[in-house]
Design a protein around this motif. Sequence first.
Motif, short mmCIF file in Angstrom:
data_model
loop_
_atom_site.label_atom_id
_atom_site.label_comp_id
_atom_site.label_asym_id
_atom_site.label_seq_id
_atom_site.Cartn_x
_atom_site.Cartn_y
_atom_site.Cartn_z
N LEU A 1 -0.17 38.28 24.65
CA LEU A 1 0.95 37.46 25.11
C LEU A 1 1.57 38.04 26.37
CD1 LEU A 1 3.03 36.95 21.80
CD2 LEU A 1 1.31 35.40 22.75
N TYR B 1 5.30 37.64 27.63
CA TYR B 1 6.51 37.12 26.98
C TYR B 1 7.74 37.36 27.85
CZ TYR B 1 9.78 36.08 23.17
OH TYR B 1 10.76 35.54 22.40
N ILE C 1 7.08 32.09 25.55
CA ILE C 1 5.74 32.64 25.82
C ILE C 1 5.22 32.06 27.12
CG2 ILE C 1 3.35 32.76 25.02
CD1 ILE C 1 4.40 32.72 22.16
N GLU D 1 2.32 33.06 28.70
CA GLU D 1 0.86 32.98 28.70
C GLU D 1 0.36 33.55 27.38
OE1 GLU D 1 -2.90 34.40 31.57
OE2 GLU D 1 -0.82 34.93 32.08
N ALA D 2 -0.74 33.02 26.86
CA ALA D 2 -1.31 33.51 25.61
C ALA D 2 -2.80 33.28 25.59
CB ALA D 2 -0.65 32.81 24.42
N ARG D 3 -3.51 34.22 24.98
CA ARG D 3 -4.95 34.03 24.79
C ARG D 3 -5.39 34.81 23.55
NH1 ARG D 3 -5.16 37.24 29.68
NH2 ARG D 3 -5.87 39.38 29.22
N LEU E 1 8.44 30.52 20.75
CA LEU E 1 7.25 29.98 21.40
C LEU E 1 7.55 29.47 22.80
CD1 LEU E 1 5.93 30.26 18.61
CD2 LEU E 1 4.85 28.05 18.99
N LEU F 1 -2.94 27.28 19.78
CA LEU F 1 -3.64 28.57 19.90
C LEU F 1 -3.13 29.55 18.86
CD1 LEU F 1 -4.41 30.41 23.23
CD2 LEU F 1 -3.39 31.65 21.33
N LEU F 2 -1.81 29.65 18.72
CA LEU F 2 -1.23 30.60 17.79
C LEU F 2 -1.48 30.19 16.34
CD1 LEU F 2 2.13 31.20 19.69
CD2 LEU F 2 0.25 32.83 19.43
N ARG G 1 -0.14 23.81 23.89
CA ARG G 1 -1.37 24.63 23.89
C ARG G 1 -1.13 25.97 23.22
NH1 ARG G 1 0.63 24.55 29.04
NH2 ARG G 1 1.00 26.54 30.10
N TYR G 2 0.08 26.49 23.29
CA TYR G 2 0.37 27.77 22.65
C TYR G 2 0.56 27.59 21.15
CZ TYR G 2 1.03 29.32 27.46
OH TYR G 2 0.84 29.60 28.79
#
Length: 327
Positions: free
Chosen positions: A164, A166, A211, A213-215, A208, A151-152, A147-148
């Motif tokens: 992020l 991290y 990471i 959490e990311a949004r 990656l 998303l990225l 998913r990251y």
Amino acid sequence: MDRTERFYKIELLLRNRGQVSFEVLREELDVSPATLKRDLQYLRDRMDAPIVYDRGDNAYRFAQGGGGRNGAAHQLPGLWFSEAEIHALLTMHQLMAGLDDDGVLARHLSPMMDKLQAMLGADAGEARELMRRVKVVGTARRRAPSRYFELLGSALMRRQRVWLRYFKRSDRSESVREVSPQRLLHYRNTWYLDAWCHASDGLRRFALDAIREARPLDSRARPVALKDLESRLDAGYGIYGGGAKIRWATLIFQPDAAQWVAHEEWHPQQKSRWLPDGRYELQVPYSDPTEIAMDILRHGDNVRVVGDAALVRTIAERMARAAAQYV
């Protein structure tokens, strides 16, 4: 398959086999006789395809020379692949699959691969067999949550900033960052994100798999010229390529190890030469000794560092500590 796919498949079959009967065309396309007749008529009338029916052989083929009304070799508009190119693309897909831990790339490329295989007609089985005969083996692979990656990758293409959370392995701490993605990098079986970090006001490289959490954010990413990105992050050695001060490591390999190392690329700007006694001298730039030290140590007593006192000391201390564990 849709009509456009049928057009390309008809052309491919005629080019690869020279001539094809009506029944074989119908079986390959899996359509009714009426549909095939309409397709052939459309290709002749609307696409200027020089398809003719040879009564003697009871088969369709391209007219002598394969030219259209203007005399040029006929080719359907849009993307066109020969059979050899299709095989190459399918093989490339298999190579990419070896880098794709979670199936992210394969999932998006699968429809295109199905169409390419369909274009091969009776040779689709051969294409699948070819793909099974290409294998990529990765060791010490760190898996990144799919998913990251998606998303990225999307934020990179859309030029969006990303928030992020991290994890920093060196001191086992977490931090919150706002970054502008610049490049995705696959290095030694691991994916990284090169980005402008707005917290530290500079270019940084993020693994990656670290990471948490990311949004995506609504704000526009800060642009960084590719030449600036490369000069800042790629100048030194390996994944620790960033750094203002670049030093050069000189490594002397014993003759046995030299036979392998001479064919390796440690860095795009490396310098090398054979010594008169059969040893091999390799010079590579670096800014952080972490990764180059690991690569030197894997050669054990087959390599010696010369000239760089700090790096010599680092290697000597690491080897001494390793030897002490076996006393």
